[in-house]
Design an enzyme around this catalytic site. Structure first.
Site, PDB file in Angstrom:
ATOM      1  N   GLU A 131       4.644  -5.530   7.138  1.00 49.65           N
ATOM      2  CA  GLU A 131       3.893  -4.524   7.905  1.00 49.65           C
ATOM      3  C   GLU A 131       4.398  -4.410   9.339  1.00 49.65           C
ATOM      4  OE1 GLU A 131       2.561  -6.727   5.832  1.00 49.65           O
ATOM      5  OE2 GLU A 131       0.999  -5.772   4.625  1.00 49.65           O
TER       6      GLU A 131
ATOM      7  N   ALA B 161       0.865  -1.176   0.000  1.00 48.94           N
ATOM      8  CA  ALA B 161       0.000   0.000   0.000  1.00 48.94           C
ATOM      9  C   ALA B 161       0.906   1.232   0.000  1.00 48.94           C
ATOM     10  CB  ALA B 161      -0.872  -0.017   1.242  1.00 48.94           C
TER      11      ALA B 161
ATOM     12  N   GLU C 155      -0.610  -9.322  -0.920  1.00 49.79           N
ATOM     13  CA  GLU C 155      -2.037  -9.576  -0.675  1.00 49.79           C
ATOM     14  C   GLU C 155      -2.841  -9.511  -1.975  1.00 49.79           C
ATOM     15  OE1 GLU C 155      -1.897  -6.553   2.429  1.00 49.79           O
ATOM     16  OE2 GLU C 155      -2.824  -7.973   3.808  1.00 49.79           O
TER      17      GLU C 155
HETATM   18  N1  COA Z   1       4.644   3.174  -0.425  1.00 51.08           N
HETATM   19  C1  COA Z   1       5.080   4.355  -0.892  1.00 51.08           C
HETATM   20  N2  COA Z   1       6.271   4.515  -1.512  1.00 51.08           N
HETATM   21  C2  COA Z   1       7.052   3.427  -1.651  1.00 51.08           C
HETATM   22  C3  COA Z   1       6.659   2.152  -1.175  1.00 51.08           C
HETATM   23  C4  COA Z   1       5.381   2.054  -0.541  1.00 51.08           C
HETATM   24  N3  COA Z   1       4.914   0.892  -0.091  1.00 51.08           N
HETATM   25  N4  COA Z   1       7.641   1.271  -1.447  1.00 51.08           N
HETATM   26  C5  COA Z   1       8.611   1.961  -2.067  1.00 51.08           C
HETATM   27  N5  COA Z   1       8.265   3.267  -2.188  1.00 51.08           N
HETATM   28  C6  COA Z   1       9.026   4.347  -2.812  1.00 51.08           C
HETATM   29  C7  COA Z   1      10.206   4.760  -1.943  1.00 51.08           C
HETATM   30  O1  COA Z   1       9.802   5.665  -0.941  1.00 51.08           O
HETATM   31  C8  COA Z   1      11.115   5.370  -2.980  1.00 51.08           C
HETATM   32  O2  COA Z   1      10.651   6.662  -3.283  1.00 51.08           O
HETATM   33  P1  COA Z   1      11.729   7.882  -3.432  1.00 51.08           P
HETATM   34  O3  COA Z   1      12.520   7.505  -4.666  1.00 51.08           O
HETATM   35  O4  COA Z   1      10.872   9.081  -3.612  1.00 51.08           O
HETATM   36  O5  COA Z   1      12.559   7.856  -2.196  1.00 51.08           O
HETATM   37  C9  COA Z   1      10.864   4.521  -4.226  1.00 51.08           C
HETATM   38  O6  COA Z   1       9.627   3.868  -4.006  1.00 51.08           O
HETATM   39  C10 COA Z   1      11.918   3.436  -4.425  1.00 51.08           C
HETATM   40  O7  COA Z   1      12.032   2.687  -3.234  1.00 51.08           O
HETATM   41  P2  COA Z   1      13.409   2.448  -2.447  1.00 51.08           P
HETATM   42  O8  COA Z   1      13.070   2.122  -1.034  1.00 51.08           O
HETATM   43  O9  COA Z   1      14.345   3.583  -2.684  1.00 51.08           O
HETATM   44  O10 COA Z   1      13.943   1.152  -3.237  1.00 51.08           O
HETATM   45  P3  COA Z   1      14.928   0.048  -2.705  1.00 51.08           P
HETATM   46  O11 COA Z   1      15.242  -0.790  -3.890  1.00 51.08           O
HETATM   47  O12 COA Z   1      16.014   0.633  -1.913  1.00 51.08           O
HETATM   48  O13 COA Z   1      14.038  -0.832  -1.657  1.00 51.08           O
HETATM   49  C11 COA Z   1      12.068  -2.003  -0.931  1.00 51.08           C
HETATM   50  C12 COA Z   1      12.956  -1.590  -2.113  1.00 51.08           C
HETATM   51  C13 COA Z   1      10.838  -2.714  -1.511  1.00 51.08           C
HETATM   52  C14 COA Z   1      12.819  -2.966  -0.014  1.00 51.08           C
HETATM   53  C15 COA Z   1      11.636  -0.755  -0.106  1.00 51.08           C
HETATM   54  O14 COA Z   1      11.134   0.206  -1.016  1.00 51.08           O
HETATM   55  C16 COA Z   1      10.569  -1.007   0.910  1.00 51.08           C
HETATM   56  O15 COA Z   1      10.852  -1.563   1.964  1.00 51.08           O
HETATM   57  N6  COA Z   1       9.307  -0.593   0.631  1.00 51.08           N
HETATM   58  C17 COA Z   1       8.226  -0.677   1.573  1.00 51.08           C
HETATM   59  C18 COA Z   1       7.688  -2.072   1.665  1.00 51.08           C
HETATM   60  C19 COA Z   1       6.577  -2.155   2.692  1.00 51.08           C
HETATM   61  O16 COA Z   1       6.755  -1.917   3.858  1.00 51.08           O
HETATM   62  N7  COA Z   1       5.362  -2.525   2.221  1.00 51.08           N
HETATM   63  C20 COA Z   1       4.219  -2.667   3.063  1.00 51.08           C
HETATM   64  C21 COA Z   1       3.408  -1.428   3.043  1.00 51.08           C
HETATM   65  S1  COA Z   1       1.974  -1.572   4.100  1.00 51.08           S
END
Ligand code: COA
Length: 258
Positions: free
Chosen positions: A132, A65, A112
Site C-alpha cells: 500500500e 483491494a 490481509e
Molecule cells: N486492483 C485492480 N486491478 C488489479 C490489481 C488490483 N489490486 N492487481 C492487479 N490488477 C490488474 C492489473 O491492472 C491488470 O489489469 P489489465 O490486464 O487490465 O491491465 C491485471 O490485473 C494483471 O496485472 P498486471 O499488473 O498486468 O500483472 P503483473 O504480473 O505484471 O504484476 C502484480 C502483478 C501483483 C505485481 C501487480 O499487478 C500489482 O502490483 N498489483 C497491485 C498490488 C497492490 O498494490 N495491492 C494493494 C492494493 S491496496
C-alpha cells in the site's frame, strides 16, 4: 447459489471457496466481498461441514483491494464501508476453522484476507506483501495489526515501509504461514489437511479456535483462565466421553459433534 466473482463448492466435509476474478488477479471488489461473506455464512450454517478453505488460482490468491474501484472513493465512502467490512466481521465471527490456501500473489487486502483466516498454507509460489505504501496509503484491513502480531514489529515495519514481497520460505520462517507445500501437490494437500481438521469433533475444534484467538487479544493470565474454563467445559460434551473411551478401547472415535 451461483456467484459471479467466486466459486463455492462442497467437497464431502469441507466448503471450498475459490476467488474467481483471474483477469484482475482476484482483486477484491465490493461484489466479491459480498459474495464471499454470503458463501462463508452458508458454509458456517451447513451442519455437514467441518472446515472451510478460501483459495485463489496459481498466479494469485488476491493482489489486493480493487484499486480501480477504490481510487475515486471519498472519506465518507470509506467510512460507511462496503462489503469488505462485512467480510472482516463475518470471518472474525466464523466459528468453524477457515484455512487460507495461498498460491501466487497475496498482496495488500489479499495478504490481509489470508491473515483473517485461522491459518495459512502456502504453495512454494506464494508471495506475500503489503505494498500500500506504493499507492500513497497504508494497509486498512488489519495489515499493520495482524502482520505485527504474527511476524513481529521489525519485519512488519520492513514489509509495510518498503512494500517489498516475501516468498513462501521467508513467510514460513517468520511464522506468517503454517507450512509450505510443493506446487504440484498444492490443492490436494490443502484439501487433505482441511478434511483432517473436519474429521475432528466440531465443538472441540471451536473451543480450540476460541482459546487460540483469545491468546491474541488478552494477557497471559486472563488467557490461561479462559482456557482452563473451556477445558473444564469440554468435560460436559459427549465427544469428550467418546474420545477418551475410544482411546481406552483402542478404537476410532465416532464424534457426535455435541
Ligand atoms: N486492483 C485492480 N486491478 C488489479 C490489481 C488490483 N489490486 N492487481 C492487479 N490488477 C490488474 C492489473 O491492472 C491488470 O489489469 P489489465 O490486464 O487490465 O491491465 C491485471 O490485473 C494483471 O496485472 P498486471 O499488473 O498486468 O500483472 P503483473 O504480473 O505484471 O504484476 C502484480 C502483478 C501483483 C505485481 C501487480 O499487478 C500489482 O502490483 N498489483 C497491485 C498490488 C497492490 O498494490 N495491492 C494493494 C492494493 S491496496
Amino acid at each position: 447459489m451461483t456467484y459471479k466473482t467466486i466459486i463455492a463448492e462442497i467437497d464431502e466435509t469441507i466448503g471450498l471457496i475459490t476467488l474467481n476474478r483471474p483477469q484482475v488477479l482476484n482483486a477484491l471488489s465490493n461484489q466479491l466481498g459480498g459474495e464471499l461473506t454470503q458463501a462463508l455464512s452458508d458454509f458456517e450454517n451447513n451442519h455437514a461441514l467441518g472446515a472451510i478453505v478460501i483459495t485463489g488460482n496459481e498466479k494469485a490468491f488476491a493482489a489486493g483491494a480493487d484499486i480501480a474501484e477504490m481510487k475515486d472513493q471519498s472519506y465518507i465512502d470509506a467510512y460507511q464501508g462496503g462489503a469488505t467490512c462485512n467480510l472482516e466481521d463475518a470471518l472474525s465471527k466464523c466459528r468453524k476453522p477457515v484455512i487460507a490456501a495461498v498460491s501466487g500473489y497475496a498482496l495488500g487486502g489479499g495478504c490481509e484476507l489470508a491473515m483473517m483466516c485461522d491459518f495459512i498454507i502456502a504453495s512454494e509460489s506464494a508471495k506475500f506483501g503489503q505494498p500500500e505504501i506504493n499507492l500513497g496509503i497504508l494497509p486498512g484491513w488489519g495489515g499493520t495489526q495482524r502482520l505485527t502480531r504474527l511476524i513481529g514489529k521489525s519485519k512488519a515495519m520492513d514489509m509495510c515501509l518498503t512494500g517489498r514481497m516475501m516468498d513462501a520460505a521467508e513467510a514460513e520462517r517468520c511464522g506468517l504461514v503454517s507450512r509450505v507445500v510443493e506446487k504440484d501437490k498444492f490443492m490436494d494437500q490443502v484439501i487433505s489437511i482441511a478434511k483432517l481438521v473436519a474429521s475432528k469433533s466440531l465443538p472441540a475444534l471451536m473451543m480450540n479456535k476460541e482459546c487460540i484467538n483469545q491468546a491474541m487479544e488478552t494477557s497471559l493470565h486472563d488467557g490461561l483462565l479462559f482456557e482452563r474454563r473451556q477445558f473444564q467445559a469440554a468435560f460436559a460434551t459427549a465427544d469428550q466421553k467418546e474420545g477418551m473411551a475410544a482411546f481406552v478401547e483402542k478404537r476410532k472415535p465416532h464424534w457426535m459433534h455435541r
